[in-house]
Structures are given as C-alpha cells and as structure tokens.
Design a protein around this motif. Structure first.
Motif, PDB file in Angstrom:
ATOM      1  N   GLN A  70      -5.840  -8.732  -2.243  1.00  0.00           N
ATOM      2  CA  GLN A  70      -5.446  -9.420  -1.015  1.00  0.00           C
ATOM      3  C   GLN A  70      -6.322  -8.942   0.130  1.00  0.00           C
ATOM      4  OE1 GLN A  70      -1.364 -10.595  -0.145  1.00  0.00           O
ATOM      5  NE2 GLN A  70      -1.449  -9.439   1.756  1.00  0.00           N
ATOM      6  N   THR A  71      -6.968  -9.880   0.795  1.00  0.00           N
ATOM      7  CA  THR A  71      -7.894  -9.569   1.879  1.00  0.00           C
ATOM      8  C   THR A  71      -7.420 -10.251   3.158  1.00  0.00           C
ATOM      9  OG1 THR A  71      -9.721  -9.473   0.289  1.00  0.00           O
ATOM     10  CG2 THR A  71     -10.296  -9.631   2.626  1.00  0.00           C
ATOM     11  N   THR A  72      -7.158  -9.444   4.179  1.00  0.00           N
ATOM     12  CA  THR A  72      -6.710  -9.955   5.473  1.00  0.00           C
ATOM     13  C   THR A  72      -7.876  -9.964   6.447  1.00  0.00           C
ATOM     14  OG1 THR A  72      -4.504  -9.040   5.071  1.00  0.00           O
ATOM     15  CG2 THR A  72      -5.032  -9.678   7.334  1.00  0.00           C
ATOM     16  N   MET A  73      -8.063 -11.118   7.096  1.00  0.00           N
ATOM     17  CA  MET A  73      -9.193 -11.290   7.990  1.00  0.00           C
ATOM     18  C   MET A  73      -8.777 -11.106   9.447  1.00  0.00           C
ATOM     19  SD  MET A  73     -11.112 -11.867   5.479  1.00  0.00           S
ATOM     20  CE  MET A  73     -12.655 -12.078   6.378  1.00  0.00           C
ATOM     21  N   ASP A  74      -9.734 -10.725  10.272  1.00  0.00           N
ATOM     22  CA  ASP A  74      -9.514 -10.600  11.711  1.00  0.00           C
ATOM     23  C   ASP A  74      -9.230 -11.981  12.295  1.00  0.00           C
ATOM     24  OD1 ASP A  74     -10.492 -10.622  14.644  1.00  0.00           O
ATOM     25  OD2 ASP A  74     -10.409  -8.480  14.163  1.00  0.00           O
ATOM     26  N   GLU A  75      -8.211 -12.067  13.162  1.00  0.00           N
ATOM     27  CA  GLU A  75      -7.831 -13.368  13.722  1.00  0.00           C
ATOM     28  C   GLU A  75      -8.913 -13.964  14.612  1.00  0.00           C
ATOM     29  OE1 GLU A  75      -4.997 -13.216  17.239  1.00  0.00           O
ATOM     30  OE2 GLU A  75      -4.508 -11.322  16.244  1.00  0.00           O
ATOM     31  N   ASN A  76      -9.811 -13.124  15.124  1.00  0.00           N
ATOM     32  CA  ASN A  76     -10.876 -13.624  15.998  1.00  0.00           C
ATOM     33  C   ASN A  76     -12.186 -13.875  15.264  1.00  0.00           C
ATOM     34  OD1 ASN A  76      -9.263 -13.424  18.394  1.00  0.00           O
ATOM     35  ND2 ASN A  76      -9.563 -11.202  18.315  1.00  0.00           N
ATOM     36  N   SER A  77     -12.252 -13.427  14.006  1.00  0.00           N
ATOM     37  CA  SER A  77     -13.471 -13.619  13.225  1.00  0.00           C
ATOM     38  C   SER A  77     -13.118 -13.696  11.748  1.00  0.00           C
ATOM     39  CB  SER A  77     -14.454 -12.469  13.458  1.00  0.00           C
ATOM     40  OG  SER A  77     -15.569 -12.584  12.595  1.00  0.00           O
ATOM     41  N   LYS A  78     -13.305 -14.873  11.150  1.00  0.00           N
ATOM     42  CA  LYS A  78     -12.963 -15.065   9.748  1.00  0.00           C
ATOM     43  C   LYS A  78     -13.909 -14.330   8.803  1.00  0.00           C
ATOM     44  CE  LYS A  78     -10.556 -19.476  10.229  1.00  0.00           C
ATOM     45  NZ  LYS A  78     -10.441 -20.881   9.773  1.00  0.00           N
ATOM     46  N   ASP A  79     -14.984 -13.774   9.355  1.00  0.00           N
ATOM     47  CA  ASP A  79     -15.939 -13.025   8.530  1.00  0.00           C
ATOM     48  C   ASP A  79     -15.672 -11.521   8.554  1.00  0.00           C
ATOM     49  OD1 ASP A  79     -17.339 -15.358   7.848  1.00  0.00           O
ATOM     50  OD2 ASP A  79     -18.497 -15.264   9.714  1.00  0.00           O
ATOM     51  N   LYS A  80     -14.699 -11.099   9.379  1.00  0.00           N
ATOM     52  CA  LYS A  80     -14.423  -9.667   9.518  1.00  0.00           C
ATOM     53  C   LYS A  80     -13.137  -9.301   8.784  1.00  0.00           C
ATOM     54  CE  LYS A  80     -13.791  -5.988  12.939  1.00  0.00           C
ATOM     55  NZ  LYS A  80     -13.683  -5.665  14.385  1.00  0.00           N
ATOM     56  N   VAL A  81     -13.269  -8.411   7.787  1.00  0.00           N
ATOM     57  CA  VAL A  81     -12.115  -7.962   7.007  1.00  0.00           C
ATOM     58  C   VAL A  81     -11.455  -6.792   7.725  1.00  0.00           C
ATOM     59  CG1 VAL A  81     -11.357  -6.961   4.817  1.00  0.00           C
ATOM     60  CG2 VAL A  81     -13.183  -8.681   4.833  1.00  0.00           C
ATOM     61  N   ILE A  82     -10.124  -6.895   7.935  1.00  0.00           N
ATOM     62  CA  ILE A  82      -9.422  -5.789   8.579  1.00  0.00           C
ATOM     63  C   ILE A  82      -8.567  -5.001   7.580  1.00  0.00           C
ATOM     64  CG2 ILE A  82      -9.397  -6.866  10.841  1.00  0.00           C
ATOM     65  CD1 ILE A  82      -6.511  -7.686  10.350  1.00  0.00           C
ATOM     66  N   LEU A  83      -8.289  -5.611   6.422  1.00  0.00           N
ATOM     67  CA  LEU A  83      -7.503  -4.900   5.413  1.00  0.00           C
ATOM     68  C   LEU A  83      -7.727  -5.530   4.048  1.00  0.00           C
ATOM     69  CD1 LEU A  83      -5.368  -2.689   4.877  1.00  0.00           C
ATOM     70  CD2 LEU A  83      -3.606  -4.425   5.230  1.00  0.00           C
TER      71      LEU A  83
END
Length: 231
Positions: A70-83
C-alpha cells in the motif's frame, strides 16, 4: 435399511460440501494487480490518494498468505510517496482474514522505535458466504509501549460489524456488485477515546470499492473510492 442408508449418504455428501467450500477473498487474486483510490471531502475535492498492489500469494502452515503493497501519495503531488507499507491477508480453511496491523499508524510508531513495543491482534474475519443481515466477528489491535517512565497503551476495536445489503456500485473504475458493510471503529490512546462509523462496499476478488466515514454524531466526514484497476 434403505432409508438409513440414504440418510447416511446425504449426511456424508453434506459434510463433503462443507469441507470443500472455498475461501472467498476480497482482494485481487492475480499477482501484479493494482487498485488505485482517491479520498475526497464533502465538497468532492480530492484530498489524497493511495494504491494497493498484490505482491505475492504463498502457502505457509496450511494457510494462503496474500501480501499487498500500500502506497500513500502526497495530496499536493501524486509523484511524492509519503508512506509505503505491506498489508497481509490470509485464507485459513474457508475463512478470509485481514491483518489488523494495517490499523497501525506507521509514522506514529517510528517515535517508539527505541522502546519495548508489544502488539496483540485479533484479525478481521470474513466467512465464505456473506448474507444481508449477517453479523460478523469483531477485530482488535492493542499496542503496549514501555519506555522507562513513559508507558502507554493504544487500542483499536472494530465492533458492530454487519452485512447491510447486496448492491451495485458505480465508481470511475466501473460498475461492481458489492456487499455493503457497516462497522464502528473505537480507538483509545491513553485517556483519549475516538469513535467513528464506517460504511463500505466490497466486491469478491477485488476488494473495497467505496467507503464512507462518519463521526460519532453521524455526520459524513470523508469518502474513498476506487478510481482505477491495473492488471
């Protein structure tokens, strides 16, 4: 004698059918399949996204183990993984289980990495046949943390689980035949208690199609839906 023979035959056939009943899964059944979700607020604005990808299917100790990334993306950037984290599901006999470890807040747990942490779980179980009106077994996870002068317990209980109905649901990913489920999530950290209500629609061999979260007053607070499937 014939009646007794036929009665025994029927009983044997019934036992065979029960034993042969397969595990019904509520995740993809093909390795590599990706599910993409978007979370939105009450105004319909997308405030986050995440994906799930089936990594492997393995047999271990009489169980079938499914691992999903499961990969959660940054809400401001769909290319940035936050978790990024691995979630485990399993079939034991004809019962399907969801690992309660997914309710761990991984970012929060990083703060306790130098402490003694004990995790106890009672995983969520789904029987092979869901029926409207059916009650499902509760699930729970308890985290006990010991760090010298600071000791803490965190508990999450999933209770009042119920199959509400069988419905067809439309999302950007398509039309799906789903079971509508409801549940209460009761979380306690120290003296702080939080209760929310979730309603979700799940489909066989796919997973969650849509979910809605409500606060303790019954007000809708957020929506998550499946927007794309990649096979």
């Amino acid at each position: 004698m014939k009646k007794i023979f036929y009665l025994i035959l029927i009983l044997c056939l019934s036992i065979d059918i029960i034993l042969a009943q397969e595990c019904t899964i509520y995740i993809p059944n093909t390795v590599g399949t990706e599910l993409h979700y978007e979370m939105s607020n009450l105004k319909g604005k997308v405030i986050g996204s995440y994906s799930q990808k089936l990594l492997s299917i393995k047999n271990k100790g009489g169980e079938t183990i499914y691992s999903m990334l499961q990969t959660t993306m940054d809400e401001n950037s769909k290319d940035k993984v936050i978790l990024s984290d691995t979630i485990t599901f399993r079939c034991k006999g004809n019962e399907f289980y969801i690992d309660m470890d997914q309710y761990l807040n991984q970012k929060q747990m990083e703060a306790f990495q130098n402490m003694e942490v004990k995790v106890t779980t009672d995983d969520l179980m789904y029987p092979p046949d869901l029926k409207p009106g059916q009650s499902l077994k509760d699930g729970s996870i308890t985290i006990s943390i010991e760090g010298g002068v600071m000791n803490m317990n965190m508990t999450t209980n999933i209770v009042n689980r119920k199959v509400e109905s069988l419905e067809n649901i439309d999302t950007p990913a398509g039309n799906f035949k789903c079971y509508k489920l409801s549940e209460e999530v009761q979380s306690k950290t120290g003296f702080v208690n939080v209760t929310i209500r979730n309603v979700m629609w799940i489909s066989k061999d796919i997973g969650t199609i849509r979910s809605e979260s409500y606060n303790k007053k019954g007000k809708l607070t957020g929506i998550t839906q499946l927007v794309k499937i990649i096979k």
